[in-house]
Design a protein around this motif. Structure first.
Motif, PDB file in Angstrom:
ATOM      1  N   GLU A 160      -3.056  13.432  29.614  1.00 30.73           N
ATOM      2  CA  GLU A 160      -2.662  14.751  30.110  1.00 30.73           C
ATOM      3  C   GLU A 160      -3.781  15.252  31.000  1.00 30.73           C
ATOM      4  OE1 GLU A 160      -0.054  16.848  29.577  1.00 30.73           O
ATOM      5  OE2 GLU A 160       1.139  15.548  28.271  1.00 30.73           O
ATOM      6  N   VAL A 161      -3.480  15.482  32.267  1.00 24.25           N
ATOM      7  CA  VAL A 161      -4.487  15.911  33.240  1.00 24.25           C
ATOM      8  C   VAL A 161      -3.917  17.067  34.054  1.00 24.25           C
ATOM      9  CG1 VAL A 161      -5.539  13.616  33.373  1.00 24.25           C
ATOM     10  CG2 VAL A 161      -3.716  14.250  34.979  1.00 24.25           C
ATOM     11  N   PRO A 162      -4.783  17.848  34.716  1.00 25.67           N
ATOM     12  CA  PRO A 162      -4.283  18.973  35.516  1.00 25.67           C
ATOM     13  C   PRO A 162      -3.472  18.488  36.719  1.00 25.67           C
ATOM     14  CG  PRO A 162      -6.622  19.242  35.030  1.00 25.67           C
ATOM     15  CD  PRO A 162      -6.262  17.843  34.641  1.00 25.67           C
ATOM     16  N   VAL A 163      -2.431  19.206  37.060  1.00 28.70           N
ATOM     17  CA  VAL A 163      -1.705  18.954  38.307  1.00 28.70           C
ATOM     18  C   VAL A 163      -2.646  19.285  39.465  1.00 28.70           C
ATOM     19  CG1 VAL A 163       0.216  19.725  39.764  1.00 28.70           C
ATOM     20  CG2 VAL A 163       0.547  19.415  37.302  1.00 28.70           C
ATOM     21  N   PRO A 164      -2.799  18.401  40.428  1.00 29.34           N
ATOM     22  CA  PRO A 164      -3.745  18.669  41.517  1.00 29.34           C
ATOM     23  C   PRO A 164      -3.309  19.867  42.361  1.00 29.34           C
ATOM     24  CG  PRO A 164      -2.425  16.722  42.017  1.00 29.34           C
ATOM     25  CD  PRO A 164      -2.119  17.091  40.605  1.00 29.34           C
ATOM     26  N   GLU A 165      -4.293  20.583  42.902  1.00 30.74           N
ATOM     27  CA  GLU A 165      -4.011  21.736  43.759  1.00 30.74           C
ATOM     28  C   GLU A 165      -3.812  21.275  45.191  1.00 30.74           C
ATOM     29  OE1 GLU A 165      -6.878  24.814  43.432  1.00 30.74           O
ATOM     30  OE2 GLU A 165      -6.736  24.958  41.236  1.00 30.74           O
ATOM     31  N   TYR A 205       2.886  14.185  39.321  1.00 28.04           N
ATOM     32  CA  TYR A 205       2.642  14.829  40.604  1.00 28.04           C
ATOM     33  C   TYR A 205       1.548  14.082  41.346  1.00 28.04           C
ATOM     34  CZ  TYR A 205       5.232  18.942  38.925  1.00 28.04           C
ATOM     35  OH  TYR A 205       6.206  19.788  38.441  1.00 28.04           O
ATOM     36  N   ARG A 250       1.455  14.336  33.009  1.00 27.96           N
ATOM     37  CA  ARG A 250       1.158  13.039  32.415  1.00 27.96           C
ATOM     38  C   ARG A 250       0.855  12.039  33.527  1.00 27.96           C
ATOM     39  NH1 ARG A 250       5.213  10.456  29.661  1.00 27.96           N
ATOM     40  NH2 ARG A 250       3.856   9.689  28.006  1.00 27.96           N
ATOM     41  N   MET A 259      -1.521  24.085  35.079  1.00 28.78           N
ATOM     42  CA  MET A 259      -0.399  23.267  34.624  1.00 28.78           C
ATOM     43  C   MET A 259      -0.864  21.825  34.439  1.00 28.78           C
ATOM     44  SD  MET A 259       3.477  23.074  36.158  1.00 28.78           S
ATOM     45  CE  MET A 259       3.124  22.173  37.643  1.00 28.78           C
ATOM     46  N   GLN A 260      -0.382  21.187  33.415  1.00 26.59           N
ATOM     47  CA  GLN A 260      -0.750  19.812  33.101  1.00 26.59           C
ATOM     48  C   GLN A 260       0.362  18.831  33.483  1.00 26.59           C
ATOM     49  OE1 GLN A 260      -4.147  20.538  32.512  1.00 26.59           O
ATOM     50  NE2 GLN A 260      -4.007  18.908  30.963  1.00 26.59           N
TER      51      GLN A 260
END
Length: 356
Positions: free
Chosen positions: A19-24, A129, A4, A1-2
């Protein structure tokens, strides 16, 4: 999931919306869906390289250290005793100590030399996030007016002047018959005036500022008197103090600016046995008149951010309706315009990015 996020790619250049990945989420972390992120002048200073040596960051980087949001995911080893559930509204205590040093054991994680400050080390809240250790996510479900844009600034703009004012109170510099000054009525000073009334024990509260618009906020927030110090000599300011309070000096100053000019003025008007508590960080150095400080037994307190207990006390005051918020909401897409305004000192109150 991406998601902003507004990121620093190069110092002294505008943030870029990526646009970057949502951190785990890690085992002992919570993933927070950011609802509001306060904008601090130190974010502008981070971008222009002010903290490059003291708080180096690896670019690209997401700033933002005043965060309120809802828990989107909980790490596998977060204990049930933490009382956190997905969907809970929380604020983030932004100072993460190593948990092993003396200052951490004292509860002052914000002073830990091996610690981290979100938005200055770990990625911060200028994103949809962010991650936080579970024990630094504080539930605000009991707040009667749980608006994230009001709660987020309490984690810095709200708590920093509170700690600084407590130092003045605990040193015995406030109380009936005394005069306390809040020097600089921006994001911090608008709260500082309120704490001067709440903690002042009947002290007369005077706000110093360089803008009539900001001083009007100080009056709304409880200042008994205000002085516009722009382009005025120390003698001019002393004359106004005498007219307003009957005295040419003051017993306590909470300096929320930290500029060369504001600190010089604070030192000049400080009475015998007075105290200066500094929380502002606009300048690089402080110069105090040596003999007047020694033979007048005046005190200088550096006061940095706040600890967990300071923040929970501020949240407690807010829950009782004792704190007035001066918030200007904005969107992530307008982040650079607002950072420029912060740098010029044009924001009245606290600018807060609100996410849908």
């Amino acid at each position: 999931m991406q998601m902003r996020a507004a990121r620093i790619h190069r110092f002294n250049e505008p943030l870029e919306i990526d646009e970057v990945p949502v951190p785990e989420v890690g085992r002992n972390q919570v993933l927070i869906k950011v609802a509001a992120a306060g904008m601090c002048r130190s974010d502008y200073q981070l971008l222009d390289g002010y903290f490059r040596d003291g708080l180096p960051v690896e670019l690209p980087f997401i700033p933002g250290h005043e965060v309120a949001g809802t828990i989107a995911a909980i790490g596998s080893e977060v204990p049930k005793s933490a009382g956190l559930s997905e969907g809970d509204l929380v604020v983030v205590n932004p100072n993460w100590g190593d948990g092993t040093c003396r200052v951490c054991h004292e509860g002052n994680e914000q002073l830990c030399r091996n610690g981290q400050l979100i938005g200055f080390g770990p990625d911060g809240g200028y994103a949809e996030y962010m991650l936080a250790p579970y024990d630094h996510a504080i539930s605000v479900a009991d707040q009667p007016d749980a608006r994230p844009e009001n709660l987020a600034p309490l984690t810095d703009a709200g708590v920093t002047p509170y700690r600084g004012m407590k130092k003045l109170r605990d040193a015995g510099k406030l109380g009936a018959g005394r005069t306390g000054v809040v020097n600089g009525v921006g994001g911090l000073g608008s709260y500082g005036v309120q704490y001067a009334r709440l903690l002042g024990g009947g002290a007369t509260v005077v706000a110093f500022g360089r803008s009539d618009e900001k001083l009007a906020v100080a009056t709304e927030n409880g200042a008994h008197h205000t002085v516009n110090v722009r382009d005025k000599s120390v003698e001019n300011v002393e004359d106004e103090l005498e007219e307003l309070t009957g005295r040419r000096s003051v017993d306590a100053v909470l300096d929320c600016a930290g500029s060369t000019e504001s600190l010089a003025l604070a030192a000049a008007v400080l009475a015998v046995e007075g105290a200066l508590s500094q929380v502002g960080l606009m300048g690089q150095r402080i110069e105090l008149p040596l003999f007047p400080f020694v033979n007048g037994e005046k005190s200088y307190f550096g006061s940095f951010w706040g600890n967990h207990n300071d923040l929970t006390e501020v949240l407690g005051l807010a829950s009782q309706g004792l704190i007035k918020h001066n918030v200007v909401t904005t969107k992530l897409d307008d982040v650079n315009t607002n950072l420029e305004a912060l740098g010029r000192g044009d924001i009245v109150g606290r600018a807060v990015i609100v996410f849908d």
